[in-house]
Design an enzyme around this catalytic site. Structure first.
Site, short mmCIF file in Angstrom:
data_model
loop_
_atom_site.label_atom_id
_atom_site.label_comp_id
_atom_site.label_asym_id
_atom_site.label_seq_id
_atom_site.Cartn_x
_atom_site.Cartn_y
_atom_site.Cartn_z
CD GLU A 45 35.64 1.44 -6.14
OE1 GLU A 45 35.07 0.46 -6.64
OE2 GLU A 45 36.34 2.22 -6.81
CG ASP A 49 33.28 -3.77 -1.49
OD1 ASP A 49 32.05 -3.70 -1.62
OD2 ASP A 49 33.91 -4.84 -1.68
CG ASP A 118 32.93 2.79 -8.08
OD1 ASP A 118 32.37 1.76 -7.66
OD2 ASP A 118 33.38 2.90 -9.25
CD GLU A 121 31.70 0.16 -2.85
OE1 GLU A 121 30.90 -0.79 -2.94
OE2 GLU A 121 32.71 0.26 -3.60
#
Length: 226
Positions: A45, A49, A118, A121
């Protein structure tokens, strides 16, 4: 590691054929399901991102070569925020293949916005590690679709616009108040009221306080002609 039929179908929806299926399985593993031999998706995650941010920043720069940083920043934020990631995840059916612990599953984890955002990502990171930046870029641009083209509308923050309207009239900033909350914990619905010093008010409902506040602000702006 061999993917299950459901995971393989999900990978097909992503448009990526994994050389290392373990990366996808890790991306789909929530902390409630992790163990010493089954790592969760939190590290992925973190990486995803950043990959998402890089791809979106490059895309926005290329799409509008004359835009200033002040114009690009709200567009960028609208595209990479958790709510948008969760919407994309829902479009892809990611919740159906999330690997959750029993308690998280019973509490409706497959539909929770934070978990979906989450995990989306993390999936981006898995594709990036498996196929490189071009594979990740292809996934992001395809999955986000026309959100990128229409981001200017999404980037306009009704709360900021309403505050600017109030200031221009010499009023105090708008006040937001939670009127009600309904629904189960995993799918709450918030009712928010916004009020101006002059007495005008408006209410709106949404799955999060932030979205309800924005919807209430927009409704009031529309009524005021602002």
């Amino acid at each position: 590691m061999r993917l299950s039929a459901e995971q393989a179908a999900f990978a097909k929806r992503l448009g990526h054929k994994f050389a290392n299926g373990e990366l996808l399985q890790r991306a789909l593993t929530h902390a409630s399901m992790s163990s010493a031999n089954r790592p969760d998706n939190q590290r992925l995650e973190f990486l995803g991102d950043r990959v998402l941010g890089l791809v979106m920043a490059e895309t926005l720069l290329s799409a509008d070569v004359g835009a200033t940083e002040g114009q690009l920043a709200p567009r960028f934020n609208a595209l990479v925020r958790k709510e948008t990631c969760a919407e994309v995840a829902a479009d892809l059916g990611l919740g159906d293949v999330l690997r959750l612990g029993r308690s998280e599953m019973l509490s409706g984890g497959r539909r929770k916005q934070a978990l979906l955002g989450d995990a989306m990502e993390a999936v981006i990171a898995a594709v990036y590690l498996d196929g490189g930046i071009e594979a990740a870029r292809s996934l992001i641009l395809t999955a986000w679709g026309n959100r990128i083209e229409t981001v200017e509308e999404d980037a306009r923050d009704p709360k900021t616009a309403l505050q600017e309207w109030a200031q221009a009239k010499g009023h105090k900033p708008p006040q937001y108040r939670e009127i009600a909350r309904s629904g189960p914990d995993h799918a709450p619905v918030f009712t928010i009221e916004v009020a101006l010093q002059s007495g005008e008010t408006s209410r709106a409902e949404a799955p999060s306080k932030r979205r309800a506040e924005q919807a209430a602000a927009k409704a009031l702006l529309d009524r005021l002609g602002g």
